[in-house]
Design a protein around this motif. Structure first.
Motif, PDB file in Angstrom:
ATOM      1  N   ASN A   1       1.420   7.680  -6.446  1.00 19.02           N
ATOM      2  CA  ASN A   1       0.190   8.359  -6.494  1.00 19.02           C
ATOM      3  C   ASN A   1      -1.045   7.552  -7.267  1.00 19.02           C
TER       4      ASN A   1
ATOM      5  N   ILE B   1      -5.933   3.818  -3.686  1.00 21.23           N
ATOM      6  CA  ILE B   1      -5.748   2.601  -2.924  1.00 21.23           C
ATOM      7  C   ILE B   1      -6.858   1.656  -3.307  1.00 21.23           C
TER       8      ILE B   1
ATOM      9  N   GLN C   1       2.124   1.767  -3.597  1.00 20.45           N
ATOM     10  CA  GLN C   1       1.189   2.505  -4.408  1.00 20.45           C
ATOM     11  C   GLN C   1       0.846   3.974  -4.067  1.00 20.45           C
ATOM     12  N   ARG C   2       0.719   4.290  -2.751  1.00 21.78           N
ATOM     13  CA  ARG C   2       0.598   5.736  -2.440  1.00 21.78           C
ATOM     14  C   ARG C   2       1.684   6.603  -2.865  1.00 21.78           C
TER      15      ARG C   2
ATOM     16  N   LEU D   1       0.663  -1.089  -0.176  1.00 17.80           N
ATOM     17  CA  LEU D   1       0.077  -0.147  -0.182  1.00 17.80           C
ATOM     18  C   LEU D   1       0.840   1.164   0.011  1.00 17.80           C
TER      19      LEU D   1
END
Length: 184
Positions: free
Chosen positions: A51, A54, A47-48, A44
């Motif tokens: 950008n 989620i 992925q953050r 996660l």
């Protein structure tokens, strides 16, 4: 009521197991307890950092006939059930029945083009839901699911046949209305 001395309550303070149980259940990196939780947290965070969202939304997917027909099947079923519920309760509570309501609407003498639109809006979901339900029963029996081409063909067939039957019902009702007007 139970009297608990304040000295005991003060000792239970913010560090007690009671107050910790009311804390958040969000897992932070330092609280990861299993390798899977650690992997999920790291994924996660990657992925953050890129950008990326989620949780993806339907807008990122290309519309497909299969999920559109499935969604419309569910929506039409819910709308029909809600209409029956509200209509049933309404006609049970109100001082008039369904026949009186229909005669009241007929008394407006609306042109056939206006009533045809409303009749189509009512007829199409009923016919579609029925035919698509039969199609889904076939899917439950493993009929017509051998390849995606068959699924698409049956979907287009159900959609097209539903449109044609609903149109035939509306045309028939307008012709019957015109015959009734001419004989009167």
């Amino acid at each position: 009521m139970i009297n608990i001395p304040t000295s005991i309550l003060c000792r239970l303070g913010a560090r007690s197991s009671i107050s910790r149980s009311f804390g958040t259940s969000v897992v932070t990196k330092s609280e990861a307890k299993t390798p899977i939780q650690k992997f999920g947290w790291e994924y996660l965070m990657k992925q953050r950092a890129k950008n990326r969202p989620i949780a993806p939304h339907l807008t990122i997917y290309q519309p497909q006939l299969t999920w559109m027909l499935s969604g419309f099947h569910r929506i039409s079923g819910c709308v029909m059930a809600g209409t029956l519920l509200v209509g049933g309760i309404g006609f049970a509570v109100l001082p008039f029945d369904f026949t009186t309501f229909v005669e009241y609407i007929r008394g407006w003498n609306l042109p056939c083009a206006v009533t045809a639109v409303f009749k189509y809006i009512i007829a199409f979901p009923i016919i579609f839901h029925t035919l698509n339900g039969i199609r889904f029963l076939g899917f439950d029996l493993a009929k017509g699911v051998d390849n995606i081409g068959q699924v698409y063909k049956s979907g287009w067939l159900v959609f097209g046949v539903s449109a044609v039957i609903a149109l035939a019902i509306v045309i028939n009702s307008c012709q019957n209305k015109n015959k009734a007007v001419k004989t009167a």
